[in-house]
Enzyme design. Structure first.
Site, short mmCIF file in Angstrom:
data_model
loop_
_atom_site.label_atom_id
_atom_site.label_comp_id
_atom_site.label_asym_id
_atom_site.label_seq_id
_atom_site.Cartn_x
_atom_site.Cartn_y
_atom_site.Cartn_z
N SER A 154 0.83 -1.21 0.00
CA SER A 154 0.00 0.00 0.00
C SER A 154 0.86 1.26 0.00
O SER A 154 0.55 2.25 -0.68
CB SER A 154 -0.95 0.00 1.20
N TYR A 155 1.95 1.24 0.75
CA TYR A 155 2.86 2.39 0.82
C TYR A 155 3.57 2.58 -0.51
O TYR A 155 3.64 3.70 -1.04
CB TYR A 155 3.86 2.15 1.95
N ALA A 156 4.08 1.49 -1.08
CA ALA A 156 4.80 1.57 -2.34
C ALA A 156 3.89 2.08 -3.45
O ALA A 156 4.29 2.91 -4.27
CB ALA A 156 5.36 0.20 -2.71
N LYS A 159 3.33 5.86 -3.01
CA LYS A 159 4.54 6.62 -3.31
C LYS A 159 4.83 6.66 -4.80
O LYS A 159 5.25 7.70 -5.34
CB LYS A 159 5.74 6.04 -2.55
#
Length: 252
Positions: A154-156, A159
């Protein structure tokens, strides 16, 4: 060494109550910029504001920017106080780790609502003022997205989405004199310090995998890179991802 490269400039830094955002806010204030802090943590934000006010004049917005309506009025209030907006730093982001097979829509919502959408919404809101000032936008990516770090789906994704819209804006806004660049950092924040104490072997392994054998300092390393990108020294750069990670990732 301080050169006052941002003397008289006005900037907004999201997530600047602590961590990387605080480092950027302080680095810019020491170079002469007026800084508007945008953060959800009132106690830490007030501490940062006190430090900023030792060097220049700041202002404070305690907002949960995962809700788009909480962004309303920030740009106009900054311009009402300082007369313009030159710098927008979209640093705020929250996420939680999970294996890909265990990543839920709720985890995607957390990451996109605190990172991607605020970046997008602030850029749109700030555009008219940045057009007037021929300003600078600094967004944040991560090696987690560039490398595809396990447990960071989810973070990748958020970003890399930020990198995507940053490149689009760089192309569209370049003719109007607005620069849009991206920092992908590794930094020794408060959270990383806590993790290093609970998992010293993993922390040592991480440091040993960094060619410069240390994590970046939020102010001296990440903050001063942001100062460069906010200053006229970077006027001929836009749409670039700057790896401030001790050499961990080499882009070409």
């Amino acid at each position: 060494m301080i050169h006052m490269r941002l003397q008289g400039k006005v900037g907004i830094v999201t997530g600047s109550g602590s961590g990387i955002g605080r480092g950027i806010a302080l680095a810019m204030a020491k170079e002469g910029a007026h800084i508007a802090i945008v953060d959800i943590n009132e106690e830490k934000s007030n501490e940062t504001l006190k430090e900023i006010n030792q060097y220049t004049e700041g202002m404070l917005f305690i907002r949960d920017i995962s809700k788009p309506e909480n962004i309303d009025g920030i740009i106009s209030d900054v311009v009402a106080k300082f007369g313009k907006l030159d710098i927008l730093v979209n640093n705020a982001h929250a996420s939680r780790q999970a294996l890909f097979s265990e990543t839920t829509m709720e985890l995607f919502d957390l990451s996109f609502n605190t990172g991607f959408y605020p970046t997008f919404n602030f850029m749109k809101a700030a555009y008219p003022e940045l057009k007037k000032s021929k300003g600078k936008v600094i967004n944040f990516a991560s090696g987690a997205g560039i490398k595809g770090q396990p447990t960071q789906a989810s973070y990748a994704a958020a970003k890399e989405a930020i990198r995507g819209i940053s490149r689009v804006a760089a192309n569209e806004w370049g003719p109007e004199g607005i620069n849009v660049n991206i920092i992908a950092p590794i930094a020794l924040t408060e959270g990383v310090k806590q993790w290093s104490q609970s998992a010293p072997e993993l922390y040592e392994e991480m440091v040993n995998n960094i060619p410069l054998r240390r994590l970046g300092d939020p102010e001296q390393d990440i903050g001063r890179t942001a100062v460069f990108l906010a200053s006229e020294d970077s006027d001929y750069m836009t749409g670039q991802t700057i790896m401030v990670d001790g050499g961990s990732i080499k882009l070409y």
